[in-house]
Design an enzyme around this catalytic site. Structure first.
Site, PDB file in Angstrom:
ATOM      1  CG  LEU A 171      -2.230  -0.606   1.236  1.00  0.00           C
ATOM      2  CD1 LEU A 171      -2.889  -0.480   2.603  1.00  0.00           C
ATOM      3  CD2 LEU A 171      -3.121  -0.037   0.170  1.00  0.00           C
ATOM      4  CG  ASP A 172       0.985   3.778  -3.362  1.00  0.00           C
ATOM      5  OD1 ASP A 172       1.950   3.043  -3.650  1.00  0.00           O
ATOM      6  OD2 ASP A 172       0.089   4.072  -4.154  1.00  0.00           O
ATOM      7  NE  ARG A 173       5.775   8.705   4.135  1.00  0.00           N
ATOM      8  CZ  ARG A 173       6.179   9.956   4.088  1.00  0.00           C
ATOM      9  NH1 ARG A 173       6.433  10.527   2.930  1.00  0.00           N
ATOM     10  NH2 ARG A 173       6.352  10.641   5.187  1.00  0.00           N
ATOM     11  NE  ARG A 209       0.851   7.363  -6.588  1.00  0.00           N
ATOM     12  CZ  ARG A 209       0.621   7.797  -5.340  1.00  0.00           C
ATOM     13  NH1 ARG A 209       1.102   7.138  -4.316  1.00  0.00           N
ATOM     14  NH2 ARG A 209      -0.098   8.868  -5.132  1.00  0.00           N
TER      15      ARG A 209
END
Length: 179
Positions: A43-45, A142
């Site tokens: 999961l992206d930051r 993303r």
């Protein structure tokens, strides 16, 4: 075999160390003290929600590999008010720079009443926002953010709610539990 569910807060990296940044950033090791488990996917930051961690390499591959087409459901707050034509674009697959996405399941939903985000999303009085429930069966970098932007509704907040049959239900941000 150990598998855990973690509700990743916004701003936390989906890894246990951060050697790249001279500025200390939050990592999984700030929340999980369980040796031998590794994230199954990322999961992206700037995204929140369900992250699965396991010590089972086969399970990790099944979760992370798009070939298995495991459903991943997101609650997505977008800028603007998507209409049925926009939802149909998402349902049919969206053309991105790296090629078309697989079709998604998508529906407008009421505000899901999630925990407050820190920091809060940007709010602009002149631009409304809306929540979507979006399910994909692939996992490009993303991807959900790029999909909503491609149909003219940039993502403001992104929370992964479920992966396959695993869900975040009743798991507070920064907390984990056995699967």
């Amino acid at each position: 075999m150990t598998t855990i569910l973690f509700n990743k807060p916004h701003g936390v990296l989906s890894q246990f160390t951060d050697a790249r940044s001279p500025i200390a950033r939050a990592t999984l090791s700030d929340f999980i003290d369980l040796p031998g488990v590794y994230p199954a996917g990322r999961l992206d930051r700037d995204s929140e929600g369900l992250l699965l961690l396991t010590d089972d390499g086969r399970l990790q591959a099944r979760i992370a590999d798009p070939a298995f087409k495991l459903a991943k459901t997101y609650l997505v707050q977008v800028e603007g008010l998507p209409d049925e034509a926009v939802l149909n674009q998402l349902r049919g697959g969206v053309m991105l720079a790296d090629g078309p996405t697989r079709p998604a399941e998508v529906a407008l939903i009421d505000d899901p009443g999630l925990w407050p985000r820190d920091p809060p999303i940007r709010v602009r009085a002149s631009i409304p926002d809306r929540w979507l429930k979006l399910t994909i069966r692939e996992g490009r970098n993303r991807q959900v953010r790029r999909m909503t932007a491609a149909v003219g509704h940039p993502t403001l907040r992104l929370v992964r709610w479920s992966v396959g049959d695993w869900t975040l239900a009743d798991l507070a941000p920064g907390r984990w539990r056995p699967a």
